[in-house]
Structure formats: structure tokens, C-alpha cells
Motif scaffolding. Structure first.
Motif, PDB file in Angstrom:
ATOM      1  N   THR A  26      -6.401  -4.304  -1.516  1.00  0.00           N
ATOM      2  CA  THR A  26      -5.793  -2.681  -1.589  1.00  0.00           C
ATOM      3  C   THR A  26      -5.394  -2.108  -0.707  1.00  0.00           C
ATOM      4  N   PRO A  27      -5.187  -2.556   0.684  1.00  0.00           N
ATOM      5  CA  PRO A  27      -4.670  -1.711   1.856  1.00  0.00           C
ATOM      6  C   PRO A  27      -3.526  -1.145   1.661  1.00  0.00           C
ATOM      7  N   TYR A  28      -2.611  -1.861   1.009  1.00  0.00           N
ATOM      8  CA  TYR A  28      -1.239  -1.430   0.695  1.00  0.00           C
ATOM      9  C   TYR A  28      -1.379  -0.166  -0.013  1.00  0.00           C
ATOM     10  N   ILE A  29      -2.229  -0.167  -1.100  1.00  0.00           N
ATOM     11  CA  ILE A  29      -2.218   0.982  -1.995  1.00  0.00           C
ATOM     12  C   ILE A  29      -2.874   2.235  -1.374  1.00  0.00           C
ATOM     13  N   HIS A  30      -3.939   1.959  -0.796  1.00  0.00           N
ATOM     14  CA  HIS A  30      -4.945   3.098  -0.310  1.00  0.00           C
ATOM     15  C   HIS A  30      -4.374   3.576   1.144  1.00  0.00           C
ATOM     16  N   GLN A  31      -3.582   2.863   1.797  1.00  0.00           N
ATOM     17  CA  GLN A  31      -3.110   3.336   2.958  1.00  0.00           C
ATOM     18  C   GLN A  31      -1.816   4.084   2.673  1.00  0.00           C
ATOM     19  N   ASN A  32      -1.451   4.142   1.217  1.00  0.00           N
ATOM     20  CA  ASN A  32      -0.209   4.751   0.920  1.00  0.00           C
ATOM     21  C   ASN A  32       1.250   4.380   1.681  1.00  0.00           C
ATOM     22  N   ARG A  33       1.244   3.137   1.482  1.00  0.00           N
ATOM     23  CA  ARG A  33       2.073   2.447   2.401  1.00  0.00           C
ATOM     24  C   ARG A  33       3.667   2.937   1.629  1.00  0.00           C
ATOM     25  N   SER A  34       3.611   3.191   0.332  1.00  0.00           N
ATOM     26  CA  SER A  34       4.882   3.781  -0.499  1.00  0.00           C
ATOM     27  C   SER A  34       5.084   5.066  -0.367  1.00  0.00           C
ATOM     28  N   GLY A  35       4.234   5.753   0.183  1.00  0.00           N
ATOM     29  CA  GLY A  35       4.115   7.445   0.382  1.00  0.00           C
ATOM     30  C   GLY A  35       4.099   8.073  -0.963  1.00  0.00           C
ATOM     31  N   THR A  36       3.851   7.355  -2.185  1.00  0.00           N
ATOM     32  CA  THR A  36       3.820   8.100  -3.117  1.00  0.00           C
ATOM     33  C   THR A  36       2.744   7.908  -4.191  1.00  0.00           C
ATOM     34  N   VAL A  37       1.565   7.385  -3.402  1.00  0.00           N
ATOM     35  CA  VAL A  37       0.153   7.407  -4.250  1.00  0.00           C
ATOM     36  C   VAL A  37      -0.724   8.666  -4.000  1.00  0.00           C
ATOM     37  N   ARG A  38      -1.249   8.980  -5.284  1.00  0.00           N
ATOM     38  CA  ARG A  38      -2.122  10.157  -5.401  1.00  0.00           C
ATOM     39  C   ARG A  38      -3.469   9.723  -5.451  1.00  0.00           C
ATOM     40  N   PHE A  39      -4.324  10.358  -4.696  1.00  0.00           N
ATOM     41  CA  PHE A  39      -5.726  10.023  -4.695  1.00  0.00           C
ATOM     42  C   PHE A  39      -6.782  10.815  -5.351  1.00  0.00           C
ATOM     43  N   GLN A  40      -7.641  10.198  -5.867  1.00  0.00           N
ATOM     44  CA  GLN A  40      -8.900  11.033  -6.405  1.00  0.00           C
ATOM     45  C   GLN A  40     -10.264  10.247  -5.928  1.00  0.00           C
ATOM     46  N   HIS A  41     -11.184  10.988  -5.461  1.00  0.00           N
ATOM     47  CA  HIS A  41     -12.086  10.710  -4.991  1.00  0.00           C
ATOM     48  C   HIS A  41     -13.505  10.897  -5.868  1.00  0.00           C
ATOM     49  N   ILE A  42     -14.333   9.794  -6.087  1.00  0.00           N
ATOM     50  CA  ILE A  42     -15.571   9.881  -6.868  1.00  0.00           C
ATOM     51  C   ILE A  42     -16.718   9.969  -5.805  1.00  0.00           C
ATOM     52  N   THR A  43     -17.430  11.046  -5.663  1.00  0.00           N
ATOM     53  CA  THR A  43     -18.205  11.464  -4.819  1.00  0.00           C
ATOM     54  C   THR A  43     -19.552  11.736  -5.291  1.00  0.00           C
ATOM     55  N   HIS A  44     -20.527  11.491  -4.566  1.00  0.00           N
ATOM     56  CA  HIS A  44     -22.166  11.727  -4.948  1.00  0.00           C
ATOM     57  C   HIS A  44     -22.562  13.128  -4.312  1.00  0.00           C
ATOM     58  N   PRO A  45     -23.064  13.870  -5.044  1.00  0.00           N
ATOM     59  CA  PRO A  45     -23.623  15.325  -4.881  1.00  0.00           C
ATOM     60  C   PRO A  45     -24.123  15.279  -3.362  1.00  0.00           C
ATOM     61  N   THR A  46     -25.120  14.380  -3.067  1.00  0.00           N
ATOM     62  CA  THR A  46     -25.835  14.216  -1.764  1.00  0.00           C
ATOM     63  C   THR A  46     -25.352  12.836  -1.090  1.00  0.00           C
ATOM     64  N   ASP A  47     -25.023  12.829   0.247  1.00  0.00           N
ATOM     65  CA  ASP A  47     -24.390  11.770   1.015  1.00  0.00           C
ATOM     66  C   ASP A  47     -25.353  10.607   1.250  1.00  0.00           C
ATOM     67  N   ARG A  48     -25.193   9.503   0.511  1.00  0.00           N
ATOM     68  CA  ARG A  48     -26.109   8.251   0.302  1.00  0.00           C
ATOM     69  C   ARG A  48     -25.589   7.099   1.091  1.00  0.00           C
ATOM     70  N   SER A  49     -24.512   7.378   1.769  1.00  0.00           N
ATOM     71  CA  SER A  49     -23.645   6.342   2.340  1.00  0.00           C
ATOM     72  C   SER A  49     -24.403   5.480   3.611  1.00  0.00           C
ATOM     73  N   ASN A  50     -25.495   5.899   3.912  1.00  0.00           N
ATOM     74  CA  ASN A  50     -26.542   5.137   4.839  1.00  0.00           C
ATOM     75  C   ASN A  50     -27.066   4.264   4.306  1.00  0.00           C
TER      76      ASN A  50
END
Length: 247
Positions: free
Chosen positions: A170-194
């Protein structure tokens, strides 16, 4: 932008291989008398969406193909390094409109969370949308999922030339190589990325094994799972020192 059909065909595609460099054969290592892949697929089934396994043509992956057969899960086989082509092959073969990408080294993925993400994606009715909990990371590694359209995947498949693009899908998509991708992020209320719930190393596997065998983590919701980790820092410490392999 192409419109989705009134009832778009959605599929979860999980990529898998037996030749992992840091922990070979990890997806079939036993936990509680079952292969780790069993828990991965069982958790995904709770999303209520069709599942597909994308594996390599290596003979080492014959065991994965056999396991997929026992689980009645369609399996596509392709290049080990060009994982993007495996996804495109699966999408074309099964005529999918919307794709959920996951990886098989995540046995505690939350199907309910994925289902909510897919419902939101369909509601948006935008084939240029990329939705994930990956780019703005607040969930632990191991709960990752990405949702995107056939349209975006087709662009990536036909236009990606870098080996890293082909391997990581997915890098081509999430790095927006086309310049026309819209993003939506699903996040958790508390940061548990550790927290780290993906399995790349023996230490990762030991944490997941303990969570499943001693705490029945495979039966917990994401909230219950994160609360369990917060209450047991000694478990988090089992693999806290592991660095994520660079993409």
C-alpha cells in the motif's frame, strides 16, 4: 472516481508466508494446541466478511494452502516478493470492490473493529478514500488494518515500480502518489501504540502465547485486551525491547 455498486463486494485479504526471516514458520506455531493462524482467522471471522488468504507459490507454503482448505478459506498463490500482485490477483479472481488488508502475524486482530471501519468506509461512498488505524498510530502494532478500493489498488498495481512498493502493497496509496487520495484515520481514545501484539520474534510469540493460553485473550474485545495489558506491565515487558522491522 468510480461509484461503488449498491452492494459492494468486500473482502478481507490476509497475506501469509512460512519463510519469515526473524521467526520462520511463525503463523503455524502452536498456541493452546492450535496453530497461531487459527486465532487470526477466527478473530477476523467476527467481522462477518469473506476471508481470503494470499500466500506464495513456494513449496514451504503448501502447509498454509492445506490449512486454508481445512478452514474453507479461498487461497491465492503468487510471488513471494511482489505481494501487491497477490492482492490484485485475489481482487480480480473474486471480483472485490473494497479490500481490507491485514497480515497473518497478528493473531489478536479485532474483527468487530474492522467491521466498524468497513461500515464507515461504505458510508463515505468514496473510492478515493484510504481508511486505516496505521498512519496515525494509537492502536498497538498487531491490530493494524487498512481499507481501500479496487480503484486505488489497481492504480498501485499498475503504477508501482519500487520493490518496496510491491512488497508492502500500500505505499503507493498511503503516500498519495496519485495526489488524489483522501484519508480517514481510526484512532483509539487513549494512545496505546507502545504495546506490541504482532509476532515477528520469539519474544513477540511468547507474549501472544501467554495472553491466549493464560488470559484467553482471543476471546477479549480490544478494550478488554488493552485493559489487560495496562494491568500487567510485566506482560508488556516481554517484548517491549523489540524494534519493528523497517519497511
Amino acid at each position: 472516481m468510480a461509484a461503488f455498486p449498491s452492494l459492494p463486494r468486500v473482502g478481507i485479504i490476509s497475506q501469509a508466508r512460512m519463510t519469515s526471516t526473524r521467526l520462520p514458520g511463525k503463523v503455524l506455531l502452536p498456541i493452546g494446541g492450535r496453530p497461531m493462524l487459527h486465532y487470526h482467522l477466527a478473530r477476523l471471522r467476527t467481522a462477518g466478511l469473506p476471508l481470503y488468504l494470499a500466500i506464495t507459490t513456494n513449496t514451504a507454503d503448501n502447509s498454509l494452502a492445506d490449512f486454508a482448505t481445512t478452514q474453507a478459506i479461498p487461497c491465492v498463490r503468487g510471488s513471494e516478493d511482489d505481494v501487491l500482485s497477490r492482492y490484485w490477483q485475489c481482487v480480480e479472481q473474486h471480483e472485490l470492490d473494497i479490500i481490507v488488508r491485514v497480515t497473518s502475524d497478528c493473531p489478536l486482530l479485532d474483527g468487530a473493529l474492522i467491521g466498524q471501519g468497513v461500515a464507515e468506509y461504505i458510508k463515505q461512498a468514496d473510492s478515493r478514500l484510504y481508511l486505516s488505524n496505521v498512519l496515525e498510530r494509537t492502536f498497538p502494532r498487531g491490530l493494524d488494518f487498512e481499507v481501500f478500493s479496487r480503484e486505488l489498488l489497481a492504480e498501485a498495481f499498475h503504477n508501482s515500480t519500487l520493490l518496496s512498493d510491491r512488497e508492502h502493497v500500500t505505499p503507493y496509496i498511503h503516500q498519495n502518489r496519485s495526489g488524489t487520495v483522501r484519508f480517514q484515520h481510526i484512532t483509539h481514545p487513549t494512545d496505546r501504540s507502545n504495546y506490541r501484539l504482532t509476532v515477528d520474534t520469539a519474544e513477540d510469540f511468547e507474549l501472544v502465547r501467554v495472553l491466549i493460553e493464560q488470559y484467553q485473550a482471543h476471546q477479549l474485545t480490544t478494550t478488554e485486551l488493552l485493559d489487560l495489558l495496562a494491568a500487567h506491565p510485566e506482560l508488556v515487558a516481554l517484548n517491549a525491547h523489540i524494534e519493528q522491522k523497517k519497511a
